[in-house]
Design an enzyme around this catalytic site. Structure first.
Site, PDB file in Angstrom:
ATOM      1  N   ASP A 150       0.811  -1.231   0.000  1.00  0.00           N
ATOM      2  CA  ASP A 150       0.000   0.000   0.000  1.00  0.00           C
ATOM      3  C   ASP A 150       0.840   1.274   0.000  1.00  0.00           C
ATOM      4  O   ASP A 150       0.315   2.385   0.091  1.00  0.00           O
ATOM      5  CB  ASP A 150      -0.959   0.015   1.206  1.00  0.00           C
ATOM      6  CG  ASP A 150      -0.221  -0.031   2.537  1.00  0.00           C
ATOM      7  OD1 ASP A 150       1.019   0.123   2.540  1.00  0.00           O
ATOM      8  OD2 ASP A 150      -0.875  -0.220   3.583  1.00  0.00           O
ATOM      9  N   HIS A 157      19.938  25.707  -0.560  1.00  0.00           N
ATOM     10  CA  HIS A 157      19.529  26.827  -1.421  1.00  0.00           C
ATOM     11  C   HIS A 157      18.734  27.840  -0.599  1.00  0.00           C
ATOM     12  O   HIS A 157      17.507  27.853  -0.612  1.00  0.00           O
ATOM     13  CB  HIS A 157      18.718  26.305  -2.607  1.00  0.00           C
ATOM     14  CG  HIS A 157      18.610  27.327  -3.692  1.00  0.00           C
ATOM     15  ND1 HIS A 157      19.614  27.522  -4.614  1.00  0.00           N
ATOM     16  CD2 HIS A 157      17.665  28.243  -3.967  1.00  0.00           C
ATOM     17  CE1 HIS A 157      19.261  28.496  -5.423  1.00  0.00           C
ATOM     18  NE2 HIS A 157      18.090  28.961  -5.050  1.00  0.00           N
ATOM     19  N   LYS A 175      19.556  36.529 -14.485  1.00  0.00           N
ATOM     20  CA  LYS A 175      18.596  35.523 -14.972  1.00  0.00           C
ATOM     21  C   LYS A 175      17.177  35.905 -14.583  1.00  0.00           C
ATOM     22  O   LYS A 175      16.927  36.345 -13.466  1.00  0.00           O
ATOM     23  CB  LYS A 175      18.964  34.164 -14.353  1.00  0.00           C
ATOM     24  CG  LYS A 175      17.997  33.041 -14.671  1.00  0.00           C
ATOM     25  CD  LYS A 175      18.596  31.687 -14.303  1.00  0.00           C
ATOM     26  CE  LYS A 175      18.315  31.296 -12.882  1.00  0.00           C
ATOM     27  NZ  LYS A 175      18.812  29.946 -12.562  1.00  0.00           N
ATOM     28  N   ARG A 211      13.567  33.902 -14.431  1.00  0.00           N
ATOM     29  CA  ARG A 211      12.949  32.576 -14.592  1.00  0.00           C
ATOM     30  C   ARG A 211      11.559  32.737 -15.188  1.00  0.00           C
ATOM     31  O   ARG A 211      10.736  33.483 -14.671  1.00  0.00           O
ATOM     32  CB  ARG A 211      12.894  31.833 -13.250  1.00  0.00           C
ATOM     33  CG  ARG A 211      12.356  30.425 -13.389  1.00  0.00           C
ATOM     34  CD  ARG A 211      12.679  29.555 -12.204  1.00  0.00           C
ATOM     35  NE  ARG A 211      14.047  29.060 -12.165  1.00  0.00           N
ATOM     36  CZ  ARG A 211      14.550  28.115 -12.962  1.00  0.00           C
ATOM     37  NH1 ARG A 211      13.783  27.547 -13.879  1.00  0.00           N
ATOM     38  NH2 ARG A 211      15.804  27.724 -12.855  1.00  0.00           N
TER      39      ARG A 211
HETATM   40  C1  R5P Z   1      18.667  28.951  -8.944  1.00  0.00           C
HETATM   41  O1  R5P Z   1      18.731  30.051  -8.504  1.00  0.00           O
HETATM   42  C2  R5P Z   1      19.760  27.939  -8.809  1.00  0.00           C
HETATM   43  O2  R5P Z   1      20.956  28.499  -8.384  1.00  0.00           O
HETATM   44  C3  R5P Z   1      19.966  27.213 -10.109  1.00  0.00           C
HETATM   45  O3  R5P Z   1      20.479  28.118 -11.076  1.00  0.00           O
HETATM   46  C4  R5P Z   1      18.685  26.620 -10.606  1.00  0.00           C
HETATM   47  O4  R5P Z   1      18.035  25.897  -9.604  1.00  0.00           O
HETATM   48  C5  R5P Z   1      18.963  25.717 -11.788  1.00  0.00           C
HETATM   49  O5  R5P Z   1      17.765  25.167 -12.213  1.00  0.00           O
HETATM   50  P1  R5P Z   1      17.641  24.538 -13.656  1.00  0.00           P
HETATM   51  O6  R5P Z   1      18.772  23.571 -13.812  1.00  0.00           O
HETATM   52  O7  R5P Z   1      16.288  23.850 -13.638  1.00  0.00           O
HETATM   53  O8  R5P Z   1      17.683  25.656 -14.637  1.00  0.00           O
END
Ligand code: R5P
Length: 296
Positions: free
Chosen positions: A36, A125, A191, A193
């Site tokens: 289960d 992180h 960067k 996202r």
């Molecule tokens: C984000 O701030 C981390 O330092 C990495 O750059 C991130 O987690 C990388 O994620 P991915 O490989 O999915 O682009």
């Protein structure tokens, strides 16, 4: 106190390295999965101080099993139980970014703080909660940096004209810590996202890479999207070769293959989680921190 290192099967190789570095006995944690989906956890008899080694990548089932193991270790004689989780999942969601979202870091940190006397991890992180102590309130919190380990591993790979590149400002601390002992130039991008796998990266003065080897440095490779976006730009700008080195590589085999196909070779990470890229042993750095904090 006599110490014993208990480990889950997925982390056996690196846990045994840590046990050897600490000079303490090691024992596997037996896990039975019922039809289960529930888990039965059985630990060996423990010394008064138990270290429980479980890296918390793909963490959902593992979190339940480490909580069960911590309880079993106390029942079997441990007076102090410390979790050694070289990768600590759920640290990224440190804020409710939209109404109704759980603050995962606080929830998971609270569970660990309630079950363990200490936590040892590598480059968690952390962003808006900068101190690991605040993630696991009231217990000993040890944050081990992988930067020196990565720098040593890169020493034989890089040449004096190698450029170390961080994709975003969060990576700056690792890029600077790795570049310092190697005396290499650095370049830090910015960067945005756009989604789980999609990012938009700007690399200032990218023309500097023409004809030079580059190594991308980051704390975490997850989907590989960040590195692939960088590699596309670096390739166009004439980089002689593109490698990557990170503390943690969580990429699946398919994502690893996609990074390689996009010209990122080699991809190196410390062995905080098992995987193809995780070729840099981290046990010595863990052992040093554990002994330094009197947890061995
Ligand atoms: C984000 O701030 C981390 O330092 C990495 O750059 C991130 O987690 C990388 O994620 P991915 O490989 O999915 O682009």
């Amino acid at each position: 106190m006599t110490s014993t290192l208990h480990y889950f099967a997925a982390n056996e190789a690196e846990a045994l390295r840590l046990g050897a570095a600490l000079g303490i006995a090691c024992a596997g944690v037996a896990v039975h999965r019922f039809p289960d989906g529930e888990s039965l956890v059985r630990v060996a008899h423990s010394g008064a101080a138990a270290l429980l080694y479980c890296s918390l990548n793909a963490p959902n089932a593992k979190l339940v099993e480490v909580l069960l193991a911590a309880s079993a270790l106390r029942d079997s004689g441990a007076r102090r139980v410390v979790l050694v989780a070289p990768y600590l999942g759920y640290m990224r969601q440190d804020h409710a970014f939209a109404q109704g979202e759980a603050v995962s870091q606080r929830v998971i940190g609270g569970l660990i703080a309630a079950a363990f006397d200490g936590l040892v991890t590598v480059d968690p992180h952390l962003h808006r909660t900068p101190r690991l102590e605040d993630v696991v309130p009231g217990i000993v919190a040890v944050n081990v940096s992988a930067a020196a380990t990565i720098a040593r591993a890169l020493a034989d790979y890089v040449s004096p004209d190698t450029l170390l590149i961080g994709p975003d400002d969060e990576s700056r601390q690792w890029v600077e810590a790795v570049s310092a002992p190697l005396h290499l130039e650095t370049l830090i991008g910015s960067k945005v996202r756009l989604g789980d796998r999609a990012v938009q990266i700007e690399l200032p003065r990218i023309e500097r890479v023409a004809g030079r080897p580059v190594v991308l440095i980051d704390d975490l490779i997850s989907s590989g999207g960040t590195l692939i976006d960088c590699a596309a730009q670096l390739g166009k700008a004439g980089a002689a070769s593109i490698a990557a080195a990170a503390t943690h590589c969580l990429a699946s085999e398919a994502d690893f293959a996609a990074m390689t196909a996009n010209g990122i070779r080699p991809i190196m990470a410390t062995a905080t989680v098992p995987g193809t890229a995780s070729t840099i042993p981290i046990a010595d750095a863990l052992a040093h921190a554990i002994l330094h904090h009197g947890l061995g």
